[in-house]
Design an enzyme around this catalytic site. Structure first.
Site, short mmCIF file in Angstrom:
data_model
loop_
_atom_site.label_atom_id
_atom_site.label_comp_id
_atom_site.label_asym_id
_atom_site.label_seq_id
_atom_site.Cartn_x
_atom_site.Cartn_y
_atom_site.Cartn_z
N TYR A 108 1.01 -1.15 0.00
CA TYR A 108 0.15 -0.23 -0.07
C TYR A 108 0.91 1.23 -0.05
O TYR A 108 1.34 1.69 0.95
CB TYR A 108 -1.15 -0.11 1.26
CG TYR A 108 -1.79 1.21 1.39
CD1 TYR A 108 -2.38 1.72 0.22
CD2 TYR A 108 -2.01 1.92 2.68
CE1 TYR A 108 -3.26 2.97 0.29
CE2 TYR A 108 -2.95 2.87 2.76
CZ TYR A 108 -3.56 3.45 1.72
OH TYR A 108 -4.23 4.38 1.81
N ASP A 148 -2.12 -1.23 -3.81
CA ASP A 148 -2.53 0.09 -4.35
C ASP A 148 -1.11 0.92 -4.60
O ASP A 148 -0.58 1.38 -3.45
CB ASP A 148 -3.25 0.74 -3.52
CG ASP A 148 -3.81 2.00 -3.71
OD1 ASP A 148 -3.13 2.85 -4.44
OD2 ASP A 148 -4.58 2.65 -2.73
N HIS A 245 -12.26 1.56 -4.23
CA HIS A 245 -11.45 1.00 -5.24
C HIS A 245 -12.47 -0.43 -5.69
O HIS A 245 -13.17 -0.83 -5.04
CB HIS A 245 -10.23 0.37 -4.66
CG HIS A 245 -8.97 1.37 -4.29
ND1 HIS A 245 -7.88 1.66 -4.97
CD2 HIS A 245 -9.35 2.44 -3.38
CE1 HIS A 245 -7.30 2.65 -4.49
NE2 HIS A 245 -8.03 3.29 -3.28
#
Length: 254
Positions: A108, A148, A245
């Site tokens: 992330y 991500d 998302h």
């Protein structure tokens, strides 16, 4: 062995667990499910998939109700590492999983929007992850990085009616992401689907981007060059709601 690896920024595992949005797991049955931005400690994570996954690895980090990554798996990893050499602020942003000669990362990447200091931290995170990945490849490891990335790579990866020169699409951020491709990493989705347009993984709640499909593709599964011919398929499940998302995934032969 065929593996399905899926990734999803859930924007809060406790909140999303109440929305009944994981039905897609029954269809795709990922062997590895990497979740980001869980915003929960290990004790706070609801019991969701114990019927299917035998392993659950959590890196909550030190930030309360922020960040955090979580991996479910029905295969056994040789080892797991929170990579404090990369996530040196212990924000719960990475787990490295090892399966013999393959390293799989659940990441992330920080958002650099808040300040110049956070942007610099984001770029340093990229640099450290790149260096670590390069070192693994030099040692003969295959590498998969999913998660991500908080950056849209190319013009095609965001709606062109949106402002381009903003956090997540500045030249500096794109330059650092591009270094992974210069090292030889393959964007698994583009490898399978080429220049398919309107392929987004994040939409702004504020502008109701999901309804208009005005989004960004900032979630990726990158594979080292030696694995590209082993990619069977790649997925963006933009019909799955519950977060800003959507899930992404690959099927790969290892």
């Amino acid at each position: 062995m065929k593996l399905r690896i899926f990734s999803w920024n859930v924007n809060g595992i406790r909140a999303i667990s109440k929305k009944n949005v994981f039905e897609w797991l029954d269809e795709y049955k990922p062997n590895i499910l990497a979740l980001q931005e869980i915003k929960a400690t290990e004790e706070q994570i609801p019991k969701l998939f114990e019927y299917f996954y035998t392993n659950r690895i959590v890196n909550s980090g030190r930030l309360k109700n922020q960040s955090g990554v979580l991996t479910y798996s029905n295969i056994d990893f040789v080892s797991n590492d929170f990579c404090e050499n990369i996530d040196d602020r212990l924000e719960g942003r990475i787990i490295e999983h090892n399966i013999k000669d393959v390293c799989i990362f659940n990441v992330y990447i920080p958002n650099g929007k808040a300040s110049k200091e956070r942007l610099q931290y984001k770029l340093e995170f990229y640099e450290k992850l790149l260096y670590h990945s390069s070192d693994l490849i030099k040692k003969g490891k295959s590498v998969i990085i999913c998660g991500d990335f908080n950056t849209a790579h190319k013009d095609i990866d965001l709606k062109q009616t949106k402002i381009l020169n903003r956090s997540g699409f500045t030249e500096k951020e794109r330059e650092y992401l591009e270094k992974f491709f210069e090292l030889g990493f393959i964007d698994s989705y583009r490898y399978i689907h080429g220049s398919k347009k309107n392929s987004y993984t994040w939409w702004s709640y504020r502008s109701k981007g999901r309804e208009k499909n005005e989004g960004w593709r900032i979630d990726y599964i990158l594979v080292s060059d030696d694995l590209k011919d082993k990619i069977i398929d790649a997925f963006i499940l933009n019909e799955v709601f519950g977060s800003d998302h959507c899930p992404i995934g690959i099927e790969i032969k290892l």
